[in-house]
Each structure stands twice: as structure tokens, then as C-alpha cells.
Design a protein around this motif. Structure first.
Motif, PDB file in Angstrom:
ATOM      1  N   ALA A  60       0.827  -1.202   0.000  1.00 49.02           N
ATOM      2  CA  ALA A  60       0.000   0.000   0.000  1.00 49.02           C
ATOM      3  C   ALA A  60       0.865   1.258   0.000  1.00 49.02           C
ATOM      4  N   PHE A  61       1.912   1.265   0.802  1.00 49.66           N
ATOM      5  CA  PHE A  61       2.804   2.421   0.851  1.00 49.66           C
ATOM      6  C   PHE A  61       3.411   2.662  -0.527  1.00 49.66           C
ATOM      7  N   TRP A  62       3.879   1.606  -1.162  1.00 47.99           N
ATOM      8  CA  TRP A  62       4.472   1.717  -2.508  1.00 47.99           C
ATOM      9  C   TRP A  62       3.427   2.227  -3.506  1.00 47.99           C
ATOM     10  N   THR A  63       2.213   1.707  -3.417  1.00 50.84           N
ATOM     11  CA  THR A  63       1.147   2.130  -4.318  1.00 50.84           C
ATOM     12  C   THR A  63       0.875   3.636  -4.195  1.00 50.84           C
ATOM     13  N   VAL A  64       0.802   4.125  -2.976  1.00 49.85           N
ATOM     14  CA  VAL A  64       0.412   5.514  -2.748  1.00 49.85           C
ATOM     15  C   VAL A  64       1.576   6.481  -2.931  1.00 49.85           C
ATOM     16  N   TYR A  65       2.725   6.175  -2.327  1.00 45.36           N
ATOM     17  CA  TYR A  65       3.769   7.179  -2.166  1.00 45.36           C
ATOM     18  C   TYR A  65       4.926   7.090  -3.155  1.00 45.36           C
ATOM     19  N   TYR A  66       5.099   5.992  -3.845  1.00 49.35           N
ATOM     20  CA  TYR A  66       6.291   5.843  -4.677  1.00 49.35           C
ATOM     21  C   TYR A  66       6.406   6.979  -5.693  1.00 49.35           C
ATOM     22  N   ARG A  89       0.689   9.643  -9.624  1.00 48.41           N
ATOM     23  CA  ARG A  89       0.978   9.135 -10.967  1.00 48.41           C
ATOM     24  C   ARG A  89       1.024   7.610 -10.947  1.00 48.41           C
ATOM     25  N   GLU A  90       0.305   6.984 -11.867  1.00 49.74           N
ATOM     26  CA  GLU A  90       0.310   5.535 -12.070  1.00 49.74           C
ATOM     27  C   GLU A  90      -0.085   4.750 -10.819  1.00 49.74           C
ATOM     28  N   THR A  91      -0.949   5.354  -9.998  1.00 54.79           N
ATOM     29  CA  THR A  91      -1.398   4.672  -8.788  1.00 54.79           C
ATOM     30  C   THR A  91      -2.114   3.367  -9.126  1.00 54.79           C
ATOM     31  N   SER A  92      -3.003   3.418 -10.097  1.00 56.36           N
ATOM     32  CA  SER A  92      -3.775   2.219 -10.446  1.00 56.36           C
ATOM     33  C   SER A  92      -2.862   1.128 -10.996  1.00 56.36           C
ATOM     34  N   GLN A  93      -1.836   1.508 -11.761  1.00 51.92           N
ATOM     35  CA  GLN A  93      -0.907   0.524 -12.294  1.00 51.92           C
ATOM     36  C   GLN A  93      -0.120  -0.152 -11.174  1.00 51.92           C
ATOM     37  N   ARG A  94       0.341   0.654 -10.205  1.00 49.67           N
ATOM     38  CA  ARG A  94       1.090   0.052  -9.093  1.00 49.67           C
ATOM     39  C   ARG A  94       0.188  -0.843  -8.251  1.00 49.67           C
ATOM     40  N   LEU A  95      -1.057  -0.432  -8.040  1.00 45.52           N
ATOM     41  CA  LEU A  95      -1.970  -1.262  -7.260  1.00 45.52           C
ATOM     42  C   LEU A  95      -2.199  -2.609  -7.942  1.00 45.52           C
ATOM     43  N   ALA A  96      -2.415  -2.585  -9.242  1.00 44.03           N
ATOM     44  CA  ALA A  96      -2.622  -3.840  -9.979  1.00 44.03           C
ATOM     45  C   ALA A  96      -1.362  -4.699  -9.955  1.00 44.03           C
ATOM     46  N   THR A  97      -0.202  -4.076 -10.106  1.00 44.16           N
ATOM     47  CA  THR A  97       1.063  -4.820 -10.082  1.00 44.16           C
ATOM     48  C   THR A  97       1.313  -5.401  -8.696  1.00 44.16           C
ATOM     49  N   ILE A 135      -1.770 -10.772  -3.159  1.00 43.08           N
ATOM     50  CA  ILE A 135      -2.716 -10.221  -2.188  1.00 43.08           C
ATOM     51  C   ILE A 135      -3.765  -9.465  -2.994  1.00 43.08           C
ATOM     52  N   PRO A 136      -5.022  -9.822  -2.923  1.00 42.01           N
ATOM     53  CA  PRO A 136      -6.033  -9.210  -3.797  1.00 42.01           C
ATOM     54  C   PRO A 136      -6.142  -7.697  -3.622  1.00 42.01           C
ATOM     55  N   VAL A 137      -6.513  -7.021  -4.688  1.00 44.23           N
ATOM     56  CA  VAL A 137      -6.710  -5.564  -4.642  1.00 44.23           C
ATOM     57  C   VAL A 137      -7.654  -5.157  -3.513  1.00 44.23           C
ATOM     58  N   PRO A 138      -8.785  -5.855  -3.303  1.00 41.17           N
ATOM     59  CA  PRO A 138      -9.679  -5.437  -2.215  1.00 41.17           C
ATOM     60  C   PRO A 138      -9.043  -5.537  -0.830  1.00 41.17           C
ATOM     61  N   VAL A 139      -7.952  -6.286  -0.699  1.00 45.59           N
ATOM     62  CA  VAL A 139      -7.240  -6.367   0.576  1.00 45.59           C
ATOM     63  C   VAL A 139      -6.218  -5.243   0.694  1.00 45.59           C
ATOM     64  N   ILE A 140      -5.504  -4.949  -0.384  1.00 50.99           N
ATOM     65  CA  ILE A 140      -4.488  -3.893  -0.353  1.00 50.99           C
ATOM     66  C   ILE A 140      -5.121  -2.511  -0.305  1.00 50.99           C
ATOM     67  N   ALA A 141      -6.233  -2.318  -1.011  1.00 50.17           N
ATOM     68  CA  ALA A 141      -6.838  -0.987  -1.155  1.00 50.17           C
ATOM     69  C   ALA A 141      -7.179  -0.313   0.177  1.00 50.17           C
ATOM     70  N   PRO A 142      -7.747  -1.010   1.174  1.00 51.32           N
ATOM     71  CA  PRO A 142      -8.021  -0.324   2.443  1.00 51.32           C
ATOM     72  C   PRO A 142      -6.761   0.183   3.140  1.00 51.32           C
ATOM     73  N   TRP A 143      -5.660  -0.545   3.009  1.00 49.31           N
ATOM     74  CA  TRP A 143      -4.389  -0.064   3.558  1.00 49.31           C
ATOM     75  C   TRP A 143      -3.941   1.194   2.812  1.00 49.31           C
ATOM     76  N   CYS A 144      -4.152   1.213   1.504  1.00 50.65           N
ATOM     77  CA  CYS A 144      -3.837   2.410   0.713  1.00 50.65           C
ATOM     78  C   CYS A 144      -4.655   3.605   1.208  1.00 50.65           C
ATOM     79  N   ARG A 145      -5.907   3.362   1.508  1.00 52.98           N
ATOM     80  CA  ARG A 145      -6.776   4.448   1.949  1.00 52.98           C
ATOM     81  C   ARG A 145      -6.380   4.959   3.329  1.00 52.98           C
ATOM     82  N   LEU A 146      -5.953   4.058   4.207  1.00 55.23           N
ATOM     83  CA  LEU A 146      -5.431   4.478   5.513  1.00 55.23           C
ATOM     84  C   LEU A 146      -4.242   5.417   5.341  1.00 55.23           C
ATOM     85  N   LEU A 147      -3.285   5.006   4.518  1.00 54.22           N
ATOM     86  CA  LEU A 147      -2.090   5.813   4.308  1.00 54.22           C
ATOM     87  C   LEU A 147      -2.419   7.123   3.596  1.00 54.22           C
ATOM     88  N   SER A 148      -3.356   7.088   2.664  1.00 55.29           N
ATOM     89  CA  SER A 148      -3.750   8.298   1.950  1.00 55.29           C
ATOM     90  C   SER A 148      -4.432   9.293   2.880  1.00 55.29           C
TER      91      SER A 148
END
Length: 308
Positions: free
Chosen positions: A236-242, A246-254, A261-274
Motif C-alpha cells: 500500500a505504501f508503494w502504491t500511494v507514495y512511490y 501518478r500511475e497509482t492504479s498501475q502500481r496497485l494492480a502490479t 494479495i487481492p486488490v480489495p485487501v491492499i486498497a483499504p491499507w492504501c486508503r489508511l495511508l492516503s
């Protein structure tokens, strides 16, 4: 061979460390040039200059007797030094920066210089996939050799630092039109829980500047703030802050594809950090606040957002 004292720590570095640690860092900063000179003598180095970067350490460039470029790093906080060196040694190999020497008495380490220069080489082909692969490798190694009691826990960091500061800022700040989304996310993060089956040693600070590439085009992760906890936090940290906004959706999918780890599991952690980041940026009048709001909007169940 000659060594020399580098003189005063650069003003920018001094200001960042005082902002991070308070006035108590002044005395340590005044002593750092002499300490680095002592370490250069101990390890037979020639000092070249300061590398003005980071918020928790002073960094100098140096060379050994063979002329090999190296990094001399002094930490203001001995505990942070211990944790970082512990994690780098655990991960030792081709995924992170190598630790050449350590001085526990001074909280100083001698590190390789990735790519032969500060910041690494310019070779960053297939960057997203390469960095994701390196992070996954770190997690596999950390899971296989999980240290007992030597590193802080993600759960404690969330419970005693992240969640209290989110709640405090959410009550104090006026977010204007951003308030409804922030309120929704504040309610949602109370449901977030770690999965112990994903527990590993986390890097914890996956900004782009902490992932230099070496001369062969391989990412080498540096400057961790290591913890033991759910791997989803790092993804999640990598998805949001790297590369914020820019390219948030690409990093989340990658992240989901590489980590499994499924997107629905990672996404809430992304939202916490965001949410944490948005509140911090608003509180400090940081111009990145609108970018972070866009990322949070994209990630939220409300489904809004721009080019992220």
C-alpha cells in the motif's frame, strides 16, 4: 591517503533533522563532522562531501583505498540505526544496499554506493515491475528469517502513532469540501486488521528516492524504517507514495499480481495511508494535499478521482 573533516552539516539537512527530532538534535549535529572524521580514520577512507538528503541521518560520500565510492551514514537516533542495520543485514544480497562496516558506539555505518553515485544510476527500465519484484523478494526473505523481538511491530505503530494522529487531526482541521470523504474514510479504517499469515519484515518507507538502481539496472532498496507486520502495508505504501498521484492504479494492480494479495485487501491499507497523508499535508500547508486527495478519492468506495 588523506582524510579531512567536512565542516558543518549542510543547512538543509540540519533544518530537516531539527524539525524531525527537535532542538535536542543541535548538539548531535555539531558533533557529526568530527565523528565522521573519526570513522574515516578507523575505516581508512577519504571523505568527499556531504550528500544533502534524508530526515533522520547525515550522509557523506567517501572512497576506500581502492577508490571505490561508498556512503558514510550517521543516525541521530541510535535505535533507528540498530533497526535499519538489522533489516539490511537480514536482507543482505542483491535486493538492498550492502552494509560494509558498522560502529555501534557512534551509530554510524559504511554502506555501498548503489550505481556508483548518490541516487543510483539512470537505468530504470521496466521500473514498476522491477521494483515490485524486489519488494516481493524482500518480503519472502523477511518471512523466512523473521527476527524475534529485534524490530518494532506494525501493529504498535498503527495503534500508538498513526491512528491517534489521524483522529486528532480529523477533529481539529477544517477540510472544507474534502471533509465528507475524510469522514467516510475515518470510519472505514477502524475495520482494518492485519493478517498474521502475511507477516514479514517490512521496508516501511517506499518512496522513489529510496529505491535507486544499480549499474545493471536492478533496484536496490535503501533507507528502510523496518517493522514486522502485514506485507499489505508495504504494498500500500508503494502504491500511494512511490510516485504520488501518478500511475497509482498501475502500481496497485502490479502489487496484487506480484504479491498475490487481492486488490480489495491492499486498497483499504492504501486508503489508511492516503488519509494520514492528506491530513498531514493539510496540517502543514503542503502543496501536495490536492494530489493526495485525488489519490484518496480514486481509492475510496466513492470511486472518484483523476489521472492516478
Amino acid at each position: 591517503m588523506t582524510t579531512r573533516t567536512l565542516g558543518e552539516v549542510p543547512t538543509g539537512c540540519r533544518e530537516r533533522l531539527i524539525a524531525h527530532y527537535g532542538a535536542k538534535a543541535q548538539e548531535w549535529l555539531d558533533a557529526v563532522p568530527e565523528v565522521l572524521g573519526q570513522m574515516a580514520e578507523r575505516w581508512r577512507l577519504t571523505l568527499a562531501g556531504y550528500h544533502d538528503a534524508g530526515h533522520a541521518s547525515v550522509i557523506a560520500t567517501a572512497a576506500d583505498l581502492d577508490g571505490r565510492p561508498l556512503i558514510l551514514k550517521a543516525w541521530a537516533d541510535p535505535t533507528r540505526y540498530q533497526h535499519e542495520v538489522c533489516a539490511l543485514r537480514l536482507w543482505a544480497g542483491e535486493l538492498t544496499v550492502d552494509v560494509m562496516e558498522t560502529a555501534d558506539d557512534q551509530a554510524v555505518a559504511l554502506l555501498e554506493m548503489v550505481g556508483g553515485r548518490p541516487g543510483g544510476s539512470d537505468w530504470r527500465q521496466r521500473e514498476t515491475q522491477m521494483v515490485a519484484g524486489a519488494l516481493h523478494g524482500l518480503h519472502l526473505r523477511g518471512r523466512a528469517e523473521l527476527p524475534e523481538g529485534s524490530l518494532p511491530l506494525l501493529g504498535d505503530y498503527l495503534r500508538f502513532e498513526v491512528l491517534p494522529r489521524i483522529e486528532k487531526r480529523a477533529l481539529r482541521l477544517d477540510l472544507g469540501p474534502w471533509q465528507p470523504l475524510a469522514d467516510d474514510e475515518l470510519r472505514a479504517i477502524t475495520m482494518l486488521q492485519e493478517d498474521p499469515r502475511r507477516s514479514t519484515v517490512l521496508h516501511g518507507d517506499l518512496y522513489r528516492e529510496n529505491v535507486p538502481f544499480d549499474g545493471q539496472g536492478h533496484p536496490r532498496l535503501i533507507d528502510p524504517v523496518p517493522m514486522v507486520g502485514d506485507a499489505a502495508f508495504d504494498w500500500a505504501f508503494w502504491t500511494v507514495y512511490y510516485d504520488l498521484g501518478r500511475e497509482t492504479s498501475q502500481r496497485l494492480a502490479t502489487a496484487a499480481r506480484i504479491s498475490r494479495i487481492p486488490v480489495p485487501v491492499i486498497a483499504p491499507w492504501c486508503r489508511l495511508l492516503s488519509l494520514d497523508g492528506l491530513l498531514y499535508y493539510v496540517d502543514t500547508d503542503d502543496p501536495r494535499a490536492p494530489q493526495m486527495f485525488g489519490v484518496l478519492s480514486f481509492l475510496s468506495v466513492r470511486g472518484a478521482g483523476g489521472d492516478v
